[in-house]
Design an enzyme around this catalytic site. Structure first.
Site, PDB file in Angstrom:
ATOM      1  N   GLY A  89       5.017  12.329   4.195  1.00  0.00           N
ATOM      2  CA  GLY A  89       4.700  11.056   4.839  1.00  0.00           C
ATOM      3  C   GLY A  89       3.569  11.283   5.828  1.00  0.00           C
ATOM      4  O   GLY A  89       2.461  10.815   5.652  1.00  0.00           O
ATOM      5  N   THR A 117       4.477   8.398  12.977  1.00  0.00           N
ATOM      6  CA  THR A 117       5.447   8.588  14.066  1.00  0.00           C
ATOM      7  C   THR A 117       4.696   8.800  15.390  1.00  0.00           C
ATOM      8  O   THR A 117       3.479   9.005  15.409  1.00  0.00           O
ATOM      9  CB  THR A 117       6.312   9.838  13.795  1.00  0.00           C
ATOM     10  OG1 THR A 117       5.439  10.981  13.771  1.00  0.00           O
ATOM     11  CG2 THR A 117       7.049   9.744  12.460  1.00  0.00           C
ATOM     12  N   SER A 118       5.464   8.802  16.477  1.00  0.00           N
ATOM     13  CA  SER A 118       4.843   9.045  17.792  1.00  0.00           C
ATOM     14  C   SER A 118       4.173  10.418  17.838  1.00  0.00           C
ATOM     15  O   SER A 118       3.126  10.591  18.463  1.00  0.00           O
ATOM     16  CB  SER A 118       5.887   8.932  18.900  1.00  0.00           C
ATOM     17  OG  SER A 118       6.344   7.604  18.985  1.00  0.00           O
ATOM     18  N   PHE A 136       0.843  -1.196   0.000  1.00  0.00           N
ATOM     19  CA  PHE A 136       0.000   0.000   0.000  1.00  0.00           C
ATOM     20  C   PHE A 136       0.876   1.243   0.000  1.00  0.00           C
ATOM     21  O   PHE A 136       1.962   1.269   0.565  1.00  0.00           O
ATOM     22  CB  PHE A 136      -1.016  -0.007   1.151  1.00  0.00           C
ATOM     23  CG  PHE A 136      -0.522   0.578   2.426  1.00  0.00           C
ATOM     24  CD1 PHE A 136       0.266  -0.165   3.272  1.00  0.00           C
ATOM     25  CD2 PHE A 136      -0.854   1.870   2.784  1.00  0.00           C
ATOM     26  CE1 PHE A 136       0.721   0.372   4.460  1.00  0.00           C
ATOM     27  CE2 PHE A 136      -0.393   2.424   3.969  1.00  0.00           C
ATOM     28  CZ  PHE A 136       0.389   1.671   4.808  1.00  0.00           C
ATOM     29  N   TRP A 143       8.723   4.841  -0.527  1.00  0.00           N
ATOM     30  CA  TRP A 143       8.674   3.975   0.660  1.00  0.00           C
ATOM     31  C   TRP A 143       7.586   2.902   0.588  1.00  0.00           C
ATOM     32  O   TRP A 143       6.819   2.745   1.542  1.00  0.00           O
ATOM     33  CB  TRP A 143       8.442   4.789   1.944  1.00  0.00           C
ATOM     34  CG  TRP A 143       9.490   5.761   2.347  1.00  0.00           C
ATOM     35  CD1 TRP A 143       9.327   7.100   2.471  1.00  0.00           C
ATOM     36  CD2 TRP A 143      10.838   5.478   2.714  1.00  0.00           C
ATOM     37  NE1 TRP A 143      10.494   7.684   2.891  1.00  0.00           N
ATOM     38  CE2 TRP A 143      11.435   6.707   3.051  1.00  0.00           C
ATOM     39  CE3 TRP A 143      11.617   4.314   2.787  1.00  0.00           C
ATOM     40  CZ2 TRP A 143      12.758   6.813   3.447  1.00  0.00           C
ATOM     41  CZ3 TRP A 143      12.930   4.422   3.181  1.00  0.00           C
ATOM     42  CH2 TRP A 143      13.489   5.646   3.513  1.00  0.00           C
ATOM     43  N   GLU A 201       3.657   3.481  10.008  1.00  0.00           N
ATOM     44  CA  GLU A 201       2.235   3.729  10.327  1.00  0.00           C
ATOM     45  C   GLU A 201       2.054   4.968  11.190  1.00  0.00           C
ATOM     46  O   GLU A 201       1.149   5.037  12.022  1.00  0.00           O
ATOM     47  CB  GLU A 201       1.583   2.521  11.030  1.00  0.00           C
ATOM     48  CG  GLU A 201       1.771   1.178  10.387  1.00  0.00           C
ATOM     49  CD  GLU A 201       1.106   1.043   9.021  1.00  0.00           C
ATOM     50  OE1 GLU A 201       0.345   1.939   8.645  1.00  0.00           O
ATOM     51  OE2 GLU A 201       1.380   0.055   8.343  1.00  0.00           O
ATOM     52  N   HIS A 217      24.344  -6.443  27.274  1.00  0.00           N
ATOM     53  CA  HIS A 217      25.305  -7.221  26.485  1.00  0.00           C
ATOM     54  C   HIS A 217      26.722  -6.611  26.489  1.00  0.00           C
ATOM     55  O   HIS A 217      27.645  -7.222  25.937  1.00  0.00           O
ATOM     56  CB  HIS A 217      24.834  -7.336  25.028  1.00  0.00           C
ATOM     57  CG  HIS A 217      23.788  -8.386  24.814  1.00  0.00           C
ATOM     58  ND1 HIS A 217      22.466  -8.226  25.181  1.00  0.00           N
ATOM     59  CD2 HIS A 217      23.867  -9.622  24.259  1.00  0.00           C
ATOM     60  CE1 HIS A 217      21.781  -9.297  24.850  1.00  0.00           C
ATOM     61  NE2 HIS A 217      22.601 -10.167  24.298  1.00  0.00           N
ATOM     62  N   GLY A 218      26.874  -5.421  27.054  1.00  0.00           N
ATOM     63  CA  GLY A 218      28.199  -4.795  27.065  1.00  0.00           C
ATOM     64  C   GLY A 218      28.724  -4.650  25.647  1.00  0.00           C
ATOM     65  O   GLY A 218      27.959  -4.418  24.704  1.00  0.00           O
TER      66      GLY A 218
END
Ligand code: FAD
Length: 397
Positions: free
Chosen positions: A135, A378-379, A127, A160, A376, A351-352
Protein backbone atom coordinates in the site's frame (compact mmCIF):
# COMPACT_ATOMS: atom_id res chain seq x y z
CA UNK A 1 -24.91 26.21 10.98
CA UNK A 2 -22.31 26.34 13.72
CA UNK A 3 -19.50 28.79 14.25
CA UNK A 4 -16.70 26.35 13.39
CA UNK A 5 -15.32 25.54 9.92
CA UNK A 6 -16.19 28.91 8.37
CA UNK A 7 -14.11 30.08 5.41
CA UNK A 8 -13.37 33.71 4.61
CA UNK A 9 -13.35 35.25 1.16
CA UNK A 10 -15.63 32.86 -0.69
CA UNK A 11 -17.25 34.12 -3.89
CA UNK A 12 -21.03 34.30 -4.20
CA UNK A 13 -20.89 31.25 -6.46
CA UNK A 14 -19.00 29.24 -3.85
CA UNK A 15 -21.38 30.33 -1.12
CA UNK A 16 -24.41 29.28 -3.18
CA UNK A 17 -22.93 25.86 -3.95
CA UNK A 18 -22.03 25.28 -0.31
CA UNK A 19 -25.47 26.36 0.83
CA UNK A 20 -27.09 23.84 -1.51
CA UNK A 21 -24.75 21.03 -0.41
CA UNK A 22 -25.30 21.90 3.25
CA UNK A 23 -29.08 21.81 2.82
CA UNK A 24 -28.82 18.49 0.98
CA UNK A 25 -26.67 17.08 3.80
CA UNK A 26 -29.14 18.21 6.48
CA UNK A 27 -32.26 16.99 4.65
CA UNK A 28 -31.15 13.92 2.71
CA UNK A 29 -28.01 12.53 4.31
CA UNK A 30 -28.02 13.00 8.10
CA UNK A 31 -31.52 11.57 8.69
CA UNK A 32 -30.70 8.25 6.96
CA UNK A 33 -26.92 7.91 7.38
CA UNK A 34 -26.70 5.77 10.51
CA UNK A 35 -29.46 3.36 9.43
CA UNK A 36 -27.96 2.83 5.97
CA UNK A 37 -24.48 2.48 7.44
CA UNK A 38 -25.52 -0.17 9.92
CA UNK A 39 -27.30 -2.06 7.13
CA UNK A 40 -24.22 -1.63 4.87
CA UNK A 41 -26.64 -0.41 2.21
CA UNK A 42 -25.50 1.57 -0.83
CA UNK A 43 -26.88 5.14 -0.69
CA UNK A 44 -28.49 5.03 -4.16
CA UNK A 45 -30.94 7.90 -3.62
CA UNK A 46 -28.28 10.14 -2.12
CA UNK A 47 -25.95 9.45 -5.07
CA UNK A 48 -28.75 10.34 -7.52
CA UNK A 49 -29.30 13.58 -5.58
CA UNK A 50 -25.60 14.42 -5.77
CA UNK A 51 -25.70 13.89 -9.54
CA UNK A 52 -28.56 16.38 -9.78
CA UNK A 53 -26.62 18.88 -7.69
CA UNK A 54 -23.71 18.57 -10.14
CA UNK A 55 -21.29 17.35 -7.47
CA UNK A 56 -19.76 14.69 -9.76
CA UNK A 57 -18.68 17.44 -12.16
CA UNK A 58 -17.80 20.09 -9.60
CA UNK A 59 -14.17 20.50 -10.69
CA UNK A 60 -14.54 19.37 -14.30
CA UNK A 61 -14.06 22.40 -16.61
CA UNK A 62 -17.14 23.96 -18.20
CA UNK A 63 -15.91 23.06 -21.69
CA UNK A 64 -16.38 19.41 -20.67
CA UNK A 65 -19.81 20.12 -19.16
CA UNK A 66 -18.69 20.42 -15.53
CA UNK A 67 -19.08 23.34 -13.11
CA UNK A 68 -15.41 24.36 -13.40
CA UNK A 69 -15.02 24.96 -9.67
CA UNK A 70 -11.80 25.11 -7.65
CA UNK A 71 -10.26 22.48 -5.38
CA UNK A 72 -11.27 24.67 -2.44
CA UNK A 73 -14.96 24.61 -3.42
CA UNK A 74 -14.73 20.88 -3.87
CA UNK A 75 -13.00 20.34 -0.51
CA UNK A 76 -15.55 22.48 1.35
CA UNK A 77 -18.38 20.46 -0.22
CA UNK A 78 -16.65 17.25 0.84
CA UNK A 79 -16.32 18.59 4.39
CA UNK A 80 -20.07 19.27 4.48
CA UNK A 81 -20.96 15.87 3.05
CA UNK A 82 -18.62 13.99 5.41
CA UNK A 83 -20.21 15.85 8.31
CA UNK A 84 -23.38 14.05 7.26
CA UNK A 85 -21.89 10.67 6.37
CA UNK A 86 -18.27 10.01 5.48
CA UNK A 87 -19.09 7.09 3.15
CA UNK A 88 -20.89 9.47 0.77
CA UNK A 89 -17.78 11.61 0.44
CA UNK A 90 -15.97 8.37 -0.47
CA UNK A 91 -18.36 7.85 -3.38
CA UNK A 92 -17.14 11.04 -5.00
CA UNK A 93 -13.49 10.99 -3.91
CA UNK A 94 -12.06 8.37 -6.27
CA UNK A 95 -14.27 9.74 -9.07
CA UNK A 96 -12.83 13.17 -8.46
CA UNK A 97 -9.22 11.88 -8.44
CA UNK A 98 -9.69 10.08 -11.77
CA UNK A 99 -11.35 13.16 -13.32
CA UNK A 100 -8.51 15.31 -11.99
CA UNK A 101 -5.87 12.98 -13.45
CA UNK A 102 -7.67 13.06 -16.82
CA UNK A 103 -7.89 16.87 -16.70
CA UNK A 104 -4.20 17.20 -15.92
CA UNK A 105 -2.66 14.34 -17.86
CA UNK A 106 -5.21 12.97 -20.35
CA UNK A 107 -4.98 13.49 -24.10
CA UNK A 108 -7.62 15.78 -25.62
CA UNK A 109 -9.34 12.70 -27.03
CA UNK A 110 -9.43 11.02 -23.58
CA UNK A 111 -10.83 14.19 -22.00
CA UNK A 112 -13.61 14.38 -24.60
CA UNK A 113 -14.32 10.66 -24.25
CA UNK A 114 -14.72 10.62 -20.47
CA UNK A 115 -15.06 14.03 -18.80
CA UNK A 116 -18.54 15.07 -20.03
CA UNK A 117 -19.96 11.70 -18.93
CA UNK A 118 -18.05 11.90 -15.64
CA UNK A 119 -19.60 15.33 -15.00
CA UNK A 120 -23.09 13.79 -15.07
CA UNK A 121 -22.05 10.71 -13.08
CA UNK A 122 -22.76 8.36 -16.01
CA UNK A 123 -19.10 7.35 -15.97
CA UNK A 124 -17.91 6.73 -12.42
CA UNK A 125 -14.24 6.55 -11.51
CA UNK A 126 -12.18 4.37 -9.16
CA UNK A 127 -8.41 4.44 -8.79
CA UNK A 128 -6.16 1.57 -7.98
CA UNK A 129 -2.59 1.51 -6.78
CA UNK A 130 -2.70 -0.86 -3.77
CA UNK A 131 -2.18 -4.61 -4.05
CA UNK A 132 -2.47 -7.41 -1.47
CA UNK A 133 1.26 -7.10 -0.74
CA UNK A 134 1.62 -3.31 -0.74
CA UNK A 135 0.00 0.00 0.00
CA UNK A 136 2.56 2.55 1.18
CA UNK A 137 5.36 1.16 -0.99
CA UNK A 138 3.97 1.85 -4.45
CA UNK A 139 7.31 1.07 -6.11
CA UNK A 140 6.75 -2.61 -5.22
CA UNK A 141 3.75 -2.98 -7.57
CA UNK A 142 3.71 -6.41 -9.21
CA UNK A 143 0.73 -6.19 -11.57
CA UNK A 144 2.25 -6.04 -15.02
CA UNK A 145 1.29 -4.94 -18.52
CA UNK A 146 3.11 -6.39 -21.51
CA UNK A 147 3.03 -4.95 -25.02
CA UNK A 148 1.16 -6.86 -27.71
CA UNK A 149 0.53 -6.14 -31.41
CA UNK A 150 -2.82 -4.53 -30.52
CA UNK A 151 -1.70 -2.65 -27.41
CA UNK A 152 -1.21 -4.14 -23.94
CA UNK A 153 -2.23 -7.12 -21.82
CA UNK A 154 -2.44 -6.69 -18.02
CA UNK A 155 -2.20 -9.45 -15.43
CA UNK A 156 -2.17 -9.13 -11.65
CA UNK A 157 -4.19 -8.54 -8.52
CA UNK A 158 -5.23 -5.19 -7.08
CA UNK A 159 -6.61 -4.56 -3.60
CA UNK A 160 -8.74 -2.02 -1.74
CA UNK A 161 -10.53 -0.31 -4.61
CA UNK A 162 -12.97 2.21 -3.19
CA UNK A 163 -15.98 2.16 -5.56
CA UNK A 164 -14.46 -0.91 -7.24
CA UNK A 165 -17.95 -2.37 -7.81
CA UNK A 166 -19.91 0.76 -8.72
CA UNK A 167 -17.28 2.35 -10.99
CA UNK A 168 -17.10 1.71 -14.73
CA UNK A 169 -13.73 3.39 -15.27
CA UNK A 170 -10.69 2.44 -13.19
CA UNK A 171 -7.33 4.22 -13.34
CA UNK A 172 -4.92 1.37 -12.60
CA UNK A 173 -1.22 1.78 -11.89
CA UNK A 174 0.85 -1.15 -13.16
CA UNK A 175 4.42 -2.05 -13.97
CA UNK A 176 5.53 -1.75 -17.60
CA UNK A 177 8.99 -2.32 -18.90
CA UNK A 178 10.17 1.03 -20.21
CA UNK A 179 13.83 0.12 -19.73
CA UNK A 180 14.28 2.90 -17.14
CA UNK A 181 16.66 2.40 -14.22
CA UNK A 182 14.10 3.50 -11.60
CA UNK A 183 10.98 1.46 -10.73
CA UNK A 184 9.00 4.72 -10.65
CA UNK A 185 9.72 5.35 -14.33
CA UNK A 186 8.64 1.84 -15.29
CA UNK A 187 5.03 2.38 -14.27
CA UNK A 188 2.05 3.27 -16.38
CA UNK A 189 -1.53 4.32 -15.60
CA UNK A 190 -4.15 2.50 -17.65
CA UNK A 191 -7.78 3.52 -18.03
CA UNK A 192 -9.61 0.23 -17.62
CA UNK A 193 -13.26 0.19 -18.67
CA UNK A 194 -15.65 -2.33 -17.16
CA UNK A 195 -19.30 -2.75 -16.28
CA UNK A 196 -20.44 -1.84 -12.77
CA UNK A 197 -21.11 -4.82 -10.51
CA UNK A 198 -19.33 -7.96 -9.38
CA UNK A 199 -17.92 -11.05 -11.08
CA UNK A 200 -16.35 -10.85 -14.56
CA UNK A 201 -17.27 -7.29 -15.52
CA UNK A 202 -15.08 -7.04 -18.68
CA UNK A 203 -12.80 -9.37 -20.63
CA UNK A 204 -10.13 -10.50 -18.15
CA UNK A 205 -11.46 -8.22 -15.36
CA UNK A 206 -13.02 -9.73 -12.24
CA UNK A 207 -14.33 -7.86 -9.18
CA UNK A 208 -14.79 -10.68 -6.64
CA UNK A 209 -17.10 -8.92 -4.16
CA UNK A 210 -17.28 -6.37 -1.36
CA UNK A 211 -14.67 -6.44 1.39
CA UNK A 212 -16.39 -6.51 4.79
CA UNK A 213 -15.08 -3.48 6.69
CA UNK A 214 -15.14 -2.12 10.25
CA UNK A 215 -16.69 1.16 9.10
CA UNK A 216 -16.98 3.21 5.90
CA UNK A 217 -19.93 0.97 5.16
CA UNK A 218 -22.53 1.38 2.45
CA UNK A 219 -19.83 2.09 -0.10
CA UNK A 220 -18.15 -0.82 -1.92
CA UNK A 221 -14.44 -1.53 -1.42
CA UNK A 222 -13.17 -4.39 -3.56
CA UNK A 223 -10.36 -6.38 -5.05
CA UNK A 224 -9.70 -6.33 -8.80
CA UNK A 225 -8.30 -9.36 -10.59
CA UNK A 226 -6.79 -8.82 -14.03
CA UNK A 227 -6.11 -11.94 -16.09
CA UNK A 228 -4.76 -11.09 -19.50
CA UNK A 229 -6.97 -8.01 -19.79
CA UNK A 230 -6.38 -6.62 -23.29
CA UNK A 231 -6.59 -2.94 -24.07
CA UNK A 232 -5.33 -0.49 -26.70
CA UNK A 233 -2.41 1.91 -26.35
CA UNK A 234 -4.97 4.75 -26.37
CA UNK A 235 -6.09 3.56 -22.89
CA UNK A 236 -2.74 4.64 -21.42
CA UNK A 237 -3.38 7.89 -19.53
CA UNK A 238 -2.00 10.73 -21.64
CA UNK A 239 -0.63 8.05 -24.00
CA UNK A 240 2.44 8.45 -21.81
CA UNK A 241 3.88 5.08 -20.73
CA UNK A 242 6.33 5.36 -17.84
CA UNK A 243 4.60 8.44 -16.39
CA UNK A 244 2.05 6.56 -14.31
CA UNK A 245 3.69 6.96 -10.91
CA UNK A 246 3.95 10.74 -11.28
CA UNK A 247 0.39 11.03 -12.60
CA UNK A 248 -0.91 9.01 -9.63
CA UNK A 249 1.07 11.04 -7.10
CA UNK A 250 -0.45 14.19 -8.56
CA UNK A 251 -3.89 12.64 -8.04
CA UNK A 252 -3.03 11.51 -4.51
CA UNK A 253 -1.94 15.04 -3.60
CA UNK A 254 -5.42 16.42 -4.22
CA UNK A 255 -6.81 13.23 -2.68
CA UNK A 256 -4.96 14.15 0.53
CA UNK A 257 -6.73 17.50 0.67
CA UNK A 258 -9.94 15.57 0.18
CA UNK A 259 -9.22 13.19 3.08
CA UNK A 260 -8.29 16.17 5.26
CA UNK A 261 -11.66 17.71 4.36
CA UNK A 262 -13.44 14.49 5.24
CA UNK A 263 -11.65 14.35 8.60
CA UNK A 264 -12.71 17.97 9.26
CA UNK A 265 -16.32 17.08 8.50
CA UNK A 266 -16.34 14.08 10.85
CA UNK A 267 -14.61 16.07 13.61
CA UNK A 268 -17.04 18.97 13.28
CA UNK A 269 -20.00 16.60 13.57
CA UNK A 270 -18.44 14.83 16.57
CA UNK A 271 -17.98 18.21 18.24
CA UNK A 272 -21.60 19.19 17.57
CA UNK A 273 -22.85 15.90 19.03
CA UNK A 274 -20.57 16.27 22.04
CA UNK A 275 -21.55 19.84 22.88
CA UNK A 276 -25.26 19.04 22.49
CA UNK A 277 -25.04 16.02 24.74
CA UNK A 278 -22.96 17.87 27.34
CA UNK A 279 -25.73 20.43 27.80
CA UNK A 280 -28.52 17.89 28.31
CA UNK A 281 -26.86 15.16 30.37
CA UNK A 282 -26.79 15.94 34.08
CA UNK A 283 -24.55 14.51 36.77
CA UNK A 284 -24.10 15.67 40.34
CA UNK A 285 -26.92 18.17 39.96
CA UNK A 286 -25.85 20.05 36.83
CA UNK A 287 -25.32 19.59 33.10
CA UNK A 288 -21.97 17.91 32.52
CA UNK A 289 -20.90 20.90 30.34
CA UNK A 290 -20.67 22.83 33.60
CA UNK A 291 -18.01 20.52 34.98
CA UNK A 292 -14.75 22.17 34.09
CA UNK A 293 -13.20 18.93 32.82
CA UNK A 294 -15.93 18.67 30.16
CA UNK A 295 -15.81 22.38 29.35
CA UNK A 296 -12.05 22.18 28.78
CA UNK A 297 -12.50 19.08 26.65
CA UNK A 298 -15.01 20.94 24.48
CA UNK A 299 -12.64 23.88 24.17
CA UNK A 300 -9.81 21.62 23.01
CA UNK A 301 -12.10 19.85 20.55
CA UNK A 302 -13.27 23.14 19.03
CA UNK A 303 -9.69 24.37 18.69
CA UNK A 304 -8.67 21.17 16.90
CA UNK A 305 -11.65 21.37 14.52
CA UNK A 306 -10.79 24.96 13.67
CA UNK A 307 -7.05 24.32 13.23
CA UNK A 308 -7.61 21.34 10.94
CA UNK A 309 -10.08 23.33 8.83
CA UNK A 310 -7.59 26.17 8.45
CA UNK A 311 -4.80 23.82 7.35
CA UNK A 312 -7.07 22.07 4.88
CA UNK A 313 -8.19 25.37 3.35
CA UNK A 314 -4.58 26.50 3.01
CA UNK A 315 -3.55 23.29 1.22
CA UNK A 316 -6.49 23.60 -1.22
CA UNK A 317 -5.92 27.31 -1.83
CA UNK A 318 -2.24 26.76 -2.65
CA UNK A 319 -3.10 24.12 -5.24
CA UNK A 320 -5.72 26.43 -6.76
CA UNK A 321 -3.07 29.14 -7.03
CA UNK A 322 -0.90 26.73 -9.03
CA UNK A 323 1.67 26.31 -6.25
CA UNK A 324 3.27 23.02 -5.26
CA UNK A 325 1.40 21.88 -2.14
CA UNK A 326 2.78 18.43 -1.36
CA UNK A 327 4.01 19.56 2.09
CA UNK A 328 0.84 21.45 2.99
CA UNK A 329 -1.41 18.64 1.71
CA UNK A 330 0.61 16.14 3.75
CA UNK A 331 0.46 18.36 6.86
CA UNK A 332 -3.27 18.96 6.44
CA UNK A 333 -3.98 15.28 5.91
CA UNK A 334 -1.89 14.18 8.89
CA UNK A 335 -3.11 16.86 11.28
CA UNK A 336 -6.78 16.66 10.29
CA UNK A 337 -6.90 12.87 10.52
CA UNK A 338 -5.08 12.71 13.86
CA UNK A 339 -7.20 15.54 15.32
CA UNK A 340 -10.33 13.93 13.92
CA UNK A 341 -9.59 10.77 15.88
CA UNK A 342 -8.89 12.75 19.05
CA UNK A 343 -12.04 14.85 18.74
CA UNK A 344 -14.18 11.79 18.04
CA UNK A 345 -12.64 9.99 21.01
CA UNK A 346 -13.38 13.02 23.24
CA UNK A 347 -16.96 13.23 22.03
CA UNK A 348 -17.29 9.51 22.64
CA UNK A 349 -16.10 9.99 26.24
CA UNK A 350 -18.57 12.84 26.75
CA UNK A 351 -21.37 10.48 25.70
CA UNK A 352 -20.45 8.08 28.53
CA UNK A 353 -22.00 4.62 28.11
CA UNK A 354 -24.40 5.83 25.44
CA UNK A 355 -21.51 6.48 23.07
CA UNK A 356 -21.04 2.73 22.96
CA UNK A 357 -24.62 2.18 21.85
CA UNK A 358 -25.35 1.84 18.16
CA UNK A 359 -28.32 4.14 18.68
CA UNK A 360 -25.97 7.09 18.99
CA UNK A 361 -24.30 8.62 15.94
CA UNK A 362 -20.95 8.90 17.67
CA UNK A 363 -20.57 5.11 17.49
CA UNK A 364 -20.53 5.37 13.66
CA UNK A 365 -18.17 8.35 13.65
CA UNK A 366 -15.80 6.44 15.91
CA UNK A 367 -15.43 3.71 13.29
CA UNK A 368 -15.26 6.18 10.39
CA UNK A 369 -12.53 8.30 11.97
CA UNK A 370 -10.12 5.35 12.05
CA UNK A 371 -10.05 5.14 8.26
CA UNK A 372 -8.89 8.76 8.03
CA UNK A 373 -5.56 7.60 9.49
CA UNK A 374 -5.02 5.22 6.55
CA UNK A 375 -6.57 6.47 3.29
CA UNK A 376 -4.30 8.40 0.85
CA UNK A 377 -1.27 7.44 2.90
CA UNK A 378 -0.83 6.86 6.64
CA UNK A 379 0.51 9.52 9.00
CA UNK A 380 3.94 7.82 8.80
CA UNK A 381 3.94 8.33 5.03
CA UNK A 382 2.89 12.00 5.40
CA UNK A 383 5.77 12.46 7.83
CA UNK A 384 8.15 11.01 5.26
CA UNK A 385 6.87 13.46 2.60
CA UNK A 386 7.01 16.44 4.96
CA UNK A 387 10.32 15.50 6.61
CA UNK A 388 12.19 14.92 3.33
CA UNK A 389 11.02 18.20 1.88
CA UNK A 390 12.00 20.04 5.08
CA UNK A 391 15.50 18.57 4.83
CA UNK A 392 15.73 19.78 1.22
CA UNK A 393 14.50 23.24 2.05
CA UNK A 394 16.60 23.65 5.20
CA UNK A 395 19.70 21.86 3.87
CA UNK A 396 22.93 23.17 5.39
CA UNK A 397 25.03 24.70 2.69
C1 FAD B 1 -11.27 1.12 3.30
C2 FAD B 1 -10.06 1.31 2.44
C3 FAD B 1 -10.18 1.89 1.19
C4 FAD B 1 -9.06 2.04 0.36
N1 FAD B 1 -9.21 2.55 -0.90
C5 FAD B 1 -8.15 2.54 -1.76
C6 FAD B 1 -8.31 2.91 -3.14
O1 FAD B 1 -9.39 3.33 -3.57
N2 FAD B 1 -7.25 2.77 -3.98
C7 FAD B 1 -6.03 2.32 -3.55
O2 FAD B 1 -5.10 2.23 -4.33
N3 FAD B 1 -5.83 1.98 -2.22
C8 FAD B 1 -6.86 2.08 -1.34
N4 FAD B 1 -6.69 1.73 -0.01
C9 FAD B 1 -5.37 1.26 0.43
C10 FAD B 1 -4.67 2.26 1.30
O3 FAD B 1 -4.20 3.32 0.52
C11 FAD B 1 -3.53 1.52 2.04
O4 FAD B 1 -4.13 0.63 2.96
C12 FAD B 1 -2.60 2.47 2.76
O5 FAD B 1 -1.85 3.21 1.83
C13 FAD B 1 -1.63 1.71 3.68
O6 FAD B 1 -1.03 0.66 2.99
P1 FAD B 1 -1.00 -0.82 3.63
O7 FAD B 1 -2.35 -1.13 4.10
O8 FAD B 1 -0.40 -1.74 2.64
O9 FAD B 1 -0.05 -0.70 4.86
P2 FAD B 1 1.55 -0.87 4.83
O10 FAD B 1 2.12 -0.08 3.74
O11 FAD B 1 1.85 -2.33 4.86
O12 FAD B 1 1.95 -0.22 6.21
C14 FAD B 1 1.76 -0.88 7.46
C15 FAD B 1 2.25 0.04 8.58
O13 FAD B 1 3.63 0.34 8.40
C16 FAD B 1 3.80 1.76 8.32
N5 FAD B 1 4.87 2.03 7.36
C17 FAD B 1 4.98 1.57 6.09
N6 FAD B 1 6.10 2.01 5.52
C18 FAD B 1 6.73 2.79 6.45
C19 FAD B 1 7.94 3.56 6.47
N7 FAD B 1 8.73 3.63 5.41
N8 FAD B 1 8.27 4.23 7.60
C20 FAD B 1 7.46 4.18 8.69
N9 FAD B 1 6.31 3.47 8.75
C21 FAD B 1 5.94 2.79 7.63
C22 FAD B 1 2.46 2.32 7.88
O14 FAD B 1 2.30 3.67 8.26
C23 FAD B 1 1.51 1.39 8.60
O15 FAD B 1 1.38 1.83 9.93
C24 FAD B 1 -7.78 1.62 0.83
C25 FAD B 1 -7.67 1.08 2.13
C26 FAD B 1 -8.78 0.92 2.93
C27 FAD B 1 -8.62 0.31 4.29
Amino acid sequence: MGRLCQTDGLTEDQQEILKAVRAFTEEKIIPVATELEHADEYPTEIVEGLKELGVFGLMIPEEYDGLGQSLLTYALCVEEIARGWMSVSGVINTHFIVAYMLMRHGTEEQKRRYLPRMATGEVRGAFSMSEPGLGSDVSAIKTKAVKTDEGYEITGQKMWLTNGGSANLVAVLVRTDEGADSPHKNMTTFLVEKEPGFGETAQGVTVPGKIDKMGYKGIDTTELVLEGHRLGADQVLGEAPGQGFYQMMDGVEVGRVNVAARACGIANRAFELGIDYAQTRETFGKPIAQHQAILFRLAEMATKVETAHTMMVRAATMKDAGQRNDVEAGMAKMLASEYCNEVVQDSFRIHGGYGYSKEYEIERLYREAAFMLIGEGTSDIQKMVIGRRMLQEYAQR
